[in-house]
Design a protein around this motif. Structure first.
Motif, short mmCIF file in Angstrom:
data_model
loop_
_atom_site.label_atom_id
_atom_site.label_comp_id
_atom_site.label_asym_id
_atom_site.label_seq_id
_atom_site.Cartn_x
_atom_site.Cartn_y
_atom_site.Cartn_z
N LEU A 109 3.64 -3.82 -7.69
CA LEU A 109 4.28 -4.92 -8.39
C LEU A 109 3.23 -5.78 -9.12
N GLY A 110 2.13 -6.05 -8.42
CA GLY A 110 1.03 -6.79 -9.05
C GLY A 110 0.51 -6.06 -10.27
N GLY A 111 0.35 -4.75 -10.13
CA GLY A 111 -0.13 -3.94 -11.26
C GLY A 111 0.85 -3.97 -12.41
N LEU A 112 2.15 -3.87 -12.10
CA LEU A 112 3.16 -3.89 -13.16
C LEU A 112 3.20 -5.24 -13.85
N GLY A 113 3.04 -6.32 -13.08
CA GLY A 113 2.98 -7.66 -13.67
C GLY A 113 1.82 -7.76 -14.64
N PHE A 114 0.69 -7.22 -14.23
CA PHE A 114 -0.50 -7.22 -15.08
C PHE A 114 -0.22 -6.48 -16.39
N ILE A 115 0.34 -5.27 -16.26
CA ILE A 115 0.62 -4.46 -17.45
C ILE A 115 1.61 -5.18 -18.36
N LEU A 149 -11.32 -1.05 -25.31
CA LEU A 149 -11.73 -1.49 -23.97
C LEU A 149 -10.53 -1.85 -23.09
N THR A 150 -9.66 -2.75 -23.62
CA THR A 150 -8.53 -3.17 -22.79
C THR A 150 -7.52 -2.02 -22.62
N GLY A 151 -7.43 -1.15 -23.65
CA GLY A 151 -6.51 -0.01 -23.53
C GLY A 151 -6.97 0.96 -22.45
N MET A 152 -8.28 1.20 -22.41
CA MET A 152 -8.84 2.08 -21.37
C MET A 152 -8.57 1.49 -19.99
N HIS A 153 -8.71 0.16 -19.89
CA HIS A 153 -8.48 -0.47 -18.60
C HIS A 153 -7.00 -0.41 -18.23
N MET A 154 -6.14 -0.68 -19.23
CA MET A 154 -4.70 -0.65 -18.95
C MET A 154 -4.26 0.76 -18.57
N LEU A 155 -4.87 1.77 -19.19
CA LEU A 155 -4.59 3.16 -18.80
C LEU A 155 -4.93 3.36 -17.33
N HIS A 156 -6.06 2.80 -16.90
CA HIS A 156 -6.45 2.93 -15.49
C HIS A 156 -5.45 2.24 -14.58
N VAL A 157 -4.99 1.05 -15.00
CA VAL A 157 -4.01 0.33 -14.16
C VAL A 157 -2.71 1.14 -14.09
N SER A 158 -2.27 1.68 -15.25
CA SER A 158 -1.02 2.44 -15.26
C SER A 158 -1.13 3.67 -14.36
N ILE A 159 -2.24 4.40 -14.49
CA ILE A 159 -2.44 5.57 -13.63
C ILE A 159 -2.46 5.13 -12.17
N ILE A 162 1.06 4.62 -10.81
CA ILE A 162 1.68 5.92 -10.52
C ILE A 162 1.08 6.53 -9.26
N TYR A 163 -0.25 6.50 -9.18
CA TYR A 163 -0.98 7.03 -8.03
C TYR A 163 -0.50 6.35 -6.74
N LEU A 164 -0.41 5.03 -6.76
CA LEU A 164 0.03 4.32 -5.56
C LEU A 164 1.47 4.67 -5.21
N GLY A 165 2.30 4.88 -6.25
CA GLY A 165 3.69 5.27 -6.00
C GLY A 165 3.76 6.61 -5.26
N ILE A 166 2.93 7.56 -5.72
CA ILE A 166 2.90 8.88 -5.06
C ILE A 166 2.40 8.73 -3.63
N ILE A 167 1.35 7.92 -3.46
CA ILE A 167 0.78 7.74 -2.11
C ILE A 167 1.81 7.06 -1.19
N ALA A 168 2.51 6.05 -1.73
CA ALA A 168 3.49 5.34 -0.92
C ALA A 168 4.59 6.31 -0.47
N TRP A 188 -7.97 1.52 -6.65
CA TRP A 188 -7.32 0.29 -7.10
C TRP A 188 -8.29 -0.88 -7.16
N HIS A 189 -9.14 -1.01 -6.14
CA HIS A 189 -10.12 -2.10 -6.14
C HIS A 189 -11.10 -1.95 -7.29
N PHE A 190 -11.42 -0.70 -7.63
CA PHE A 190 -12.36 -0.49 -8.73
C PHE A 190 -11.75 -0.98 -10.04
N VAL A 191 -10.46 -0.68 -10.24
CA VAL A 191 -9.79 -1.14 -11.46
C VAL A 191 -9.82 -2.67 -11.52
N ASP A 192 -9.63 -3.31 -10.38
CA ASP A 192 -9.71 -4.77 -10.27
C ASP A 192 -11.12 -5.23 -10.63
#
Lengths: 209, 104
Positions: A109-115, A149-159, A162-168, A188-192
């Motif tokens: 949810l935090g990630g989606l809010g960010f995106i 730069l921000t697009g590359m970062h947003m791509l990481h957040v989006s991935i 999805i990654y967290l959804g699969i893990i959950a 996730w912490h790295f993206v942060d």
């Protein structure tokens, strides 16, 4: 709880070179990915900073209100999602499946809010005529580096979401181990962490007064 | 669970809350610095200093590196930092030089 194999790896010592870091291969693999990805982002950040310094009329299109306020809220979202992520990892290690999934959902949810906020800002810039290839300030490179730069970062957040959804899903249905949750947490912490450099360099250094 | 990992998790929530609080605090200081409009060089130095501290907090506590083997840290980060410093040293002076070479 960690399975027997992970247990054996964690207990082993570096004699014979079996497990020098006393961790599973997934976790070590994620750490190696993080190191290589941090060099990717360093290159992008340095390219941005280089052009910003070398260009005399570099635009500063971010007024304190609302752009900086929005970026600060986005930072808050990411930092808080890191906190929910460590809660998820701690619960996963304790074997609380339900709570782990709950905290993972919070993280997503935090990630989606960010995106959401980030896209809102992008569309605001598009509306003002700022695109990746052109802008009204006469410095097209601004768009190239900013959106790159921000697009590359947003791509990481989006991935990451999805990654967290699969893990959950996998952890909730007992397919994945707590190590998998921990490894996704590292990502996730790295993206942060990367945002902790983009936020000051791209936004706070370009406040429009 | 191995001994070092469970030790790190015991009473961990409070530690994580503290780290989160510090990270938010540092962010607030950064935003304040942007608000009061400092000289760019001073501003950049302060912001990068704070960012490095925040990154270190995230890596050490959230990413748990402080509770892993020292060998992992030594394998991963010194060489990465060295690489980044090398890029900085070879590229950055040039950006300033370019600006000074301009006729206007």
């Amino acid at each position: 709880m960690a399975d027997a194999h992970t247990e054996a790896v964690l207990e082993s010592r570096w004699s014979g070179g079996v497990a020098p870091y006393a961790m599973g291969s997934k976790k070590l693999g994620m750490w190696l990915f993080i190191v290589s990805d941090s060099l990717t982002f360093s290159a992008l950040l340095l390219a941005y900073s280089y052009l910003r310094l070398a260009t005399p009329n570099w635009p500063t299109p971010f007024p304190f209100s609302p752009a900086i306020i929005y970026a600060t809220v986005m930072t808050f979202f990411l930092l808080s999602s890191s906190l929910t992520m460590v809660m998820a990892v701690a619960n996963a290690h304790r074997g609380n499946h339900r709570q782990t999934v709950f905290w993972l959902m919070g993280t997503m949810l935090g990630g989606l809010g960010f995106i959401g906020l980030h896209l809102r800002e992008w569309f605001h810039l598009f509306h003002e005529g700022v695109y990746p290839w052109t802008n009204p300030y006469g410095v097209p490179l601004f768009g190239g580096t900013f959106f790159g730069l921000t697009g590359m970062h947003m791509l990481h957040v989006s991935i990451g979401v999805i990654y967290l959804g699969i893990i959950a899903f996998g952890f909730g249905t007992r397919k994945f181990s707590s190590e998998d949750v921990e490894v996704s947490g590292l990502y996730w912490h790295f993206v942060d962490l990367v945002w902790m450099f983009i936020f000051p360099l791209v936004y706070l250094m370009s406040v429009k007064f | 669970m191995s001994a070092h990992a469970s030790e790190a998790h015991a009473g961990g929530s409070r530690l994580y809350l503290w780290v989160w609080g510090w990270l938010l605090g540092f962010t607030a200081v950064e935003v304040y610095l942007a608000y009061i409009h400092l000289a760019p060089t001073l501003m950049l130095t302060l912001l990068m200093g704070l960012s490095v501290v925040k990154a270190a907090l995230i890596i050490a506590y959230f990413m748990h590196l402080r509770f892993e083997r020292l060998s992992l840290f030594l394998t991963l980060w010194p060489i990465t930092v060295l690489c980044i410093c090398l890029i900085l040293i070879f590229f950055f002076p040039d950006s300033v030089r370019l600006r000074e070479l301009r006729p206007f």
